[in-house]
Design an enzyme around this catalytic site. Structure first.
Site, PDB file in Angstrom:
ATOM      1  CB  ILE A  97      21.078 -20.490  23.770  1.00  0.00           C
ATOM      2  CG1 ILE A  97      21.129 -19.462  22.569  1.00  0.00           C
ATOM      3  CG2 ILE A  97      19.505 -20.452  24.309  1.00  0.00           C
ATOM      4  CD1 ILE A  97      20.950 -20.043  21.278  1.00  0.00           C
ATOM      5  NE  ARG A 121      30.080 -31.216  23.095  1.00  0.00           N
ATOM      6  CZ  ARG A 121      30.043 -30.837  21.804  1.00  0.00           C
ATOM      7  NH1 ARG A 121      30.543 -31.789  20.707  1.00  0.00           N
ATOM      8  NH2 ARG A 121      29.948 -29.588  21.362  1.00  0.00           N
ATOM      9  CB  ALA A 166      17.937 -27.580  20.876  1.00  0.00           C
ATOM     10  NE  ARG A 167      18.442 -26.201  14.062  1.00  0.00           N
ATOM     11  CZ  ARG A 167      18.439 -24.890  14.207  1.00  0.00           C
ATOM     12  NH1 ARG A 167      17.446 -24.327  15.427  1.00  0.00           N
ATOM     13  NH2 ARG A 167      18.954 -23.874  13.423  1.00  0.00           N
ATOM     14  CD  GLU A 220      10.722 -26.888  13.158  1.00  0.00           C
ATOM     15  OE1 GLU A 220      10.853 -25.970  12.394  1.00  0.00           O
ATOM     16  OE2 GLU A 220      11.411 -26.811  14.360  1.00  0.00           O
ATOM     17  CG  HIS A 276      11.337 -22.649  14.579  1.00  0.00           C
ATOM     18  ND1 HIS A 276      12.117 -23.822  14.147  1.00  0.00           N
ATOM     19  CD2 HIS A 276      12.523 -21.928  15.438  1.00  0.00           C
ATOM     20  CE1 HIS A 276      13.538 -23.674  14.181  1.00  0.00           C
ATOM     21  NE2 HIS A 276      13.598 -22.717  14.987  1.00  0.00           N
TER      22      HIS A 276
END
Length: 317
Positions: free
Chosen positions: A158, A179, A236-237, A266, A284
């Site tokens: 993504i 990373r 993302a989250r 959420e 979302h």
């Protein structure tokens, strides 16, 4: 015929495919499963097809060594709502749906980038309220993204799809924090640490997986490193961002604005965010296109069928 439990309504084509190979129980509610419902599903069904919000924690799997269910075929690429190690310990495999969500989620990121930078939500609210007095040269001046720097946190599928849109579509310079180094099909420079990226970018886009490793990755310290004209976008989250720290940074004028598709708790969105004109809020919508949701559902069902037929799982996690 094996028993399949689908925890939320899915597109008709997906359910029809599932019914070709399973006795399907389709739960009609759109809310997440409760703990008792999850434990009952593990006992009653051969395969469970859960999704975001169905919190299969270690506690849910306690004492379930002899459970009938041997596969959680997750609907979605993210699976931080499932304790995969705890599932594996009692012989339950987990799959997800990578690939199917990539382009649609990147589209939402691009939309939020443009909406927050160019004040689109604020402008539409003004117009709908009958407060637009007509064009003039200094009305609603936003941030033009062409030639600016897009900083992407998380350069997986993504993240790279967002980078392509930012560079080839908007003419932005792309930097990223990840990373590991990535081979990208567009010009993109990896920076040494998160603080460097936050300070160098005109717009920061979060595209990391959810989970304990990334919870509150973006907190007060990271936000303080951003430039005052910069914007933050999260697809993302929700808990990747410390929501309280974000609200404080916005209220203090530390950053210019934010575009959010996900939230820490959420579906609860703080009044402080909802009241700010410089914040774009979406419910979302990351993968909310029929063909995309069909693709996700089909991938989840094909994982279930592979399990049923004793074949290698297509997308094990």
């Amino acid at each position: 015929m094996a028993e399949l439990y689908i925890t939320r309504p899915l597109p008709d084509r997906v359910v029809a495919r599932a019914r070709e190979r399973f006795n399907v129980t389709l739960r009609e509610q759109t809310t997440p499963l409760k703990k008792g419902e999850m434990r009952a599903a593990l006992v009653l069904y051969d395969v469970v097809l859960p999704t975001l919000g169905d919190m299969f924690t270690a506690e849910v799997f306690e004492g379930m060594q002899s459970a009938r269910c041997k596969l959680l075929a997750n609907f979605g690429v993210g699976y931080n709502h499932i304790d995969v190690a705890a599932a594996r310990d009692i012989g339950i495999a987990v799959t997800n749906t990578p690939g199917a969500v990539t382009e649609a989620t990147a589209d939402i990121a691009l939309m939020l980038m443009l909406m927050t930078a160019r004040r689109a939500g604020e402008g539409e609210r003004m117009l709908r309220a009958g407060k637009w007095a007509g064009w003039h040269p200094t009305q609603m001046l936003g941030l033009h993204l062409g030639g600016k720097t897009c900083g992407i946190v998380g350069m997986g599928r993504i993240g790279q799809a967002i980078a392509r849109r930012a560079h080839f579509g908007l003419g932005m310079n792309v930097i990223y924090h990840n990373r590991s180094a990535k081979e990208c099909d567009m010009p993109a420079r990896q920076v040494g640490d998160l603080a460097e990226l936050m300070g160098a970018a005109d717009i920061v886009v979060l595209a990391v997986p959810g989970g304990a490793d990334t919870r509150h990755l973006i907190g007060a310290e990271a936000l303080a490193a951003m430039q005052p004209h910069a914007h933050l976008v999260n697809i993302a989250r929700g808990d990747v961002v410390d929501e309280a720290a974000l609200i404080a940074a916005l209220q203090a004028g530390q950053i210019a604005g934010a575009g959010l598709d996900v939230y820490e708790h959420e579906p609860n969105v703080p009044n402080a965010l909802r009241s700010m004109e410089n914040v774009v809020l979406l419910p979302h919508l990351g993968t909310a296109a029929l063909d995309v949701r069909e693709g996700m559902g089909m991938m989840a069902v094909e994982n279930a069928i592979a399990h049923l037929d004793g074949q290698p799982l297509l997308n094990p996690v």
